[in-house]
Design an enzyme around this catalytic site. Structure first.
Site, PDB file in Angstrom:
ATOM      1  N   ASP A  19       0.877  -1.180   0.000  1.00  0.00           N
ATOM      2  CA  ASP A  19       0.000   0.000   0.000  1.00  0.00           C
ATOM      3  C   ASP A  19       0.908   1.222   0.000  1.00  0.00           C
ATOM      4  O   ASP A  19       2.125   1.107   0.171  1.00  0.00           O
ATOM      5  CB  ASP A  19      -0.919  -0.008   1.234  1.00  0.00           C
ATOM      6  N   SER A  20       0.285   2.400  -0.137  1.00  0.00           N
ATOM      7  CA  SER A  20       1.072   3.628  -0.060  1.00  0.00           C
ATOM      8  C   SER A  20       1.480   3.927   1.384  1.00  0.00           C
ATOM      9  O   SER A  20       2.324   4.787   1.608  1.00  0.00           O
ATOM     10  CB  SER A  20       0.235   4.795  -0.591  1.00  0.00           C
ATOM     11  N   TYR A  54      -0.810   8.235  -2.713  1.00  0.00           N
ATOM     12  CA  TYR A  54      -0.813   7.909  -4.135  1.00  0.00           C
ATOM     13  C   TYR A  54      -2.012   8.569  -4.832  1.00  0.00           C
ATOM     14  O   TYR A  54      -2.003   8.751  -6.039  1.00  0.00           O
ATOM     15  CB  TYR A  54      -0.941   6.390  -4.332  1.00  0.00           C
ATOM     16  N   GLY A  55      -3.040   8.842  -4.053  1.00  0.00           N
ATOM     17  CA  GLY A  55      -4.336   9.255  -4.607  1.00  0.00           C
ATOM     18  C   GLY A  55      -4.331  10.536  -5.415  1.00  0.00           C
ATOM     19  O   GLY A  55      -5.277  10.830  -6.134  1.00  0.00           O
ATOM     20  N   CYS A  85      -4.203  -1.715  -1.970  1.00  0.00           N
ATOM     21  CA  CYS A  85      -4.262  -0.295  -2.310  1.00  0.00           C
ATOM     22  C   CYS A  85      -5.157  -0.178  -3.538  1.00  0.00           C
ATOM     23  O   CYS A  85      -4.757  -0.555  -4.642  1.00  0.00           O
ATOM     24  CB  CYS A  85      -2.848   0.187  -2.626  1.00  0.00           C
ATOM     25  N   CYS A 195     -11.092   3.074  -0.190  1.00  0.00           N
ATOM     26  CA  CYS A 195      -9.640   3.197   0.024  1.00  0.00           C
ATOM     27  C   CYS A 195      -9.334   2.402   1.285  1.00  0.00           C
ATOM     28  O   CYS A 195     -10.076   2.475   2.270  1.00  0.00           O
ATOM     29  CB  CYS A 195      -9.283   4.676   0.199  1.00  0.00           C
TER      30      CYS A 195
HETATM   31  N1  DGL Z   1      -4.782   3.085   0.642  1.00  0.00           N
HETATM   32  C1  DGL Z   1      -4.756   3.347  -0.737  1.00  0.00           C
HETATM   33  C2  DGL Z   1      -6.045   2.997  -1.450  1.00  0.00           C
HETATM   34  O1  DGL Z   1      -6.670   2.021  -1.107  1.00  0.00           O
HETATM   35  C3  DGL Z   1      -4.025   4.574  -1.223  1.00  0.00           C
HETATM   36  C4  DGL Z   1      -4.292   5.870  -0.542  1.00  0.00           C
HETATM   37  C5  DGL Z   1      -3.398   6.992  -1.032  1.00  0.00           C
HETATM   38  O2  DGL Z   1      -2.181   6.861  -0.916  1.00  0.00           O
HETATM   39  O3  DGL Z   1      -3.907   7.998  -1.544  1.00  0.00           O
HETATM   40  O4  DGL Z   1      -6.442   3.637  -2.381  1.00  0.00           O
END
Ligand code: DGL
Length: 309
Positions: A19-20, A54-55, A85, A195
């Site tokens: 995950d991030s 990451y979003g 993620c 998320c």
């Molecule tokens: N936890 C991740 C997801 O399910 C990423 C969240 C992020 O880094 O923005 O999308």
């Protein structure tokens, strides 16, 4: 029950999750809690905290980070990868499937299947901006049943709240309110944690719903949907043994101590030692795979001397 290209879940011993940041721990928690695997599974978890969130990033960048994380996980002899993620799944699951030599599982497919199976007709999805932009949940849900109405919204404030360890704080409720209101305005029957960070806002969401006239939404955690589809069993309350994470290896690209503290708070258990992985190590893992790959898939052809000239 999920079958991974001829390999059943039963035969999978070591599972890699990425995950991030700490979000994917909600997936680890569901798997550890829902599956009676009696300790025979081992998990390797890496959170790319240094580059979180990451979003807000473009697909190409997310996919290249994901290949690096996967290359690092593959150095740990994993038999399967779970994309913990959803932003990464939205950005390019197919690319990871063709990159990784092991089965790849995601959370969106089993969630969509469960929503359709339960006959839910109006769904709200709280997701990252990137996931919502791709309509990642909407597209898969509608590919099963076009009559289901999906409102999928980007919630950029939520990941930073969880990463700061503020999931149970008042700030979490304040951050959630406008997003939840948008879903309630659409009269959704169910709210999906689109998320993997968001299940750690569960108490805050329930308080917000209570404050909005006890709005009666079914809350769906995709991590549970995956655990259910793997085990073939429906889920009850989360129950995690005190030593549940003993055989899990935790790693982060960020500060190991901070990750350990926030992860322990999220999982309500001390996660022990966390390995620090530099971006150089991730890049090296990726480059090494690229160097090995052609040799594995297409051996060099030696040309006989008489064939030359
Ligand atoms: N936890 C991740 C997801 O399910 C990423 C969240 C992020 O880094 O923005 O999308």
């Amino acid at each position: 029950m999920i079958q991974c290209s001829g390999l059943t879940w039963r035969n999978i011993k070591r599972i890699g999750l990425f995950d991030s940041g700490v979000g994917g721990l909600s997936v680890l928690r569901s798997l550890v809690s829902r599956l009676d695997y009696s300790g025979e599974k081992e998990f390797v978890y890496i959170g790319d905290t240094l580059r979180c969130p990451y979003g807000n990033r473009p697909d190409r960048q997310i996919t290249s980070y994901v290949k690096q994380l996967t290359s690092w996980l593959l150095q740990h002899n994993i038999d399967a990868i779970i994309m913990a993620c959803n932003t990464s799944t939205a950005a390019g699951k197919e690319q990871l499937v063709s990159y990784a030599p092991v089965p790849v599982l995601d959370l969106i497919d089993p969630t969509a299947a469960l929503i359709a199976q339960r006959g839910i007709k109006k769904v709200g999805v709280l997701a990252t901006a990137a996931t919502a932009r791709k309509k990642a949940f909407s597209n898969i849900i509608k590919s099963i049943d076009t009559s289901i109405q999906v409102t999928e919204i980007g919630c950029p404030l939520l990941v930073p709240v969880v990463e700061a360890g503020l999931g149970d704080a008042h700030e979490a409720q304040e951050a959630l309110k406008p997003y939840v209101k948008e879903l309630i305005d659409q009269e959704v029957e169910a709210i999906v944690y689109g998320c993997t960070h968001y299940p750690f806002l569960d108490a805050a969401l329930k308080n917000v719903l209570a404050g909005m006239g006890n709005y009666p939404a079914l809350i769906i955690d995709p991590a549970d949907c995956l655990a259910t589809s793997i085990s073939g069993k429906s889920t009850g309350a989360l129950s995690v043994q005190p030593d549940a994470y003993l055989s899990t290896k935790f790693a982060t690209t960020g500060d190991a101590e901070t990750f350990g503290r926030v992860a322990s708070r999220c999982l309500k258990q001390n996660v022990g030692q966390v390995q620090s992985v530099s971006l150089n190590e991730l890049t090296a893992a990726f480059v090494l795979r690229r160097l090995q790959k052609p040799a594995m898939s297409a051996p060099l052809q030696l040309i006989a001397p008489e064939a030359v000239g």
